[in-house]
Design a protein around this motif. Structure first.
Motif, short mmCIF file in Angstrom:
data_model
loop_
_atom_site.label_atom_id
_atom_site.label_comp_id
_atom_site.label_asym_id
_atom_site.label_seq_id
_atom_site.Cartn_x
_atom_site.Cartn_y
_atom_site.Cartn_z
N LEU A 25 1.03 -1.08 0.15
CA LEU A 25 0.12 0.01 0.66
C LEU A 25 0.98 0.85 0.17
O LEU A 25 2.27 1.23 0.94
N LYS A 26 0.25 2.55 -0.44
CA LYS A 26 1.22 3.72 -0.69
C LYS A 26 -0.32 4.53 -0.47
O LYS A 26 -1.08 3.81 -0.69
N PRO A 27 0.18 5.40 0.09
CA PRO A 27 -0.71 6.95 0.36
C PRO A 27 -1.98 7.01 -1.05
O PRO A 27 -3.20 7.63 -0.92
N GLU A 28 -1.65 7.11 -1.98
CA GLU A 28 -2.25 7.23 -2.75
C GLU A 28 -2.78 5.80 -3.67
O GLU A 28 -4.34 6.12 -4.75
N LEU A 65 -13.28 8.12 3.02
CA LEU A 65 -11.89 7.33 2.50
C LEU A 65 -12.02 7.80 0.68
O LEU A 65 -12.67 6.92 0.56
N LYS A 66 -10.86 7.76 0.48
CA LYS A 66 -10.60 7.95 -1.29
C LYS A 66 -9.53 6.43 -1.57
O LYS A 66 -9.30 6.27 -1.89
N THR A 67 -8.45 6.86 -0.36
CA THR A 67 -7.55 6.09 -0.76
C THR A 67 -6.79 6.04 0.73
O THR A 67 -7.28 6.14 1.68
N VAL A 68 -5.74 5.41 0.59
CA VAL A 68 -5.49 4.74 1.54
C VAL A 68 -4.48 5.90 1.93
O VAL A 68 -4.31 5.69 3.34
N GLY A 69 -4.18 6.30 1.54
CA GLY A 69 -3.45 8.01 2.54
C GLY A 69 -4.61 8.33 3.59
O GLY A 69 -3.99 8.83 4.50
#
Length: 82
Positions: A25-28, A65-69
């Motif tokens: 996982l990355k912020p985006e 919430l839209k992203t893991v970030g």
């Protein structure tokens, strides 16, 4: 909690629920980027996140919430409130 530790914990949760040890996982990262991350898994993942971090998220917060970030930012803000 350090950002690296949070992402390590999130990776573990996602890998367990989606049975995919290659998830990184990355912020985006979004649900579209991760195979198997559908609406039913989304609920289970969020419940596991709440349990792992000892937090509670409102429906309103979850809907944003839209992203893991954005998930990581919400977790950090909840942890800071304690």
């Amino acid at each position: 909690m350090k950002t690296e530790e949070m992402y390590a914990a999130l990776n573990e949760i996602f890998r367990d629920f989606l049975a995919d040890d290659t998830i990184d996982l990355k912020p985006e990262t979004t649900a579209d980027d991760v195979e198997g991350w559908d609406s039913s898994n989304h609920i289970n993942i969020l419940l596991a996140v709440e349990e792992r971090f000892g937090i509670r998220m409102s429906t309103r917060e979850i809907e944003k919430l839209k992203t893991v970030g954005s998930l990581a930012e919400l977790i950090e803000s909840k942890l800071a409130e304690r």
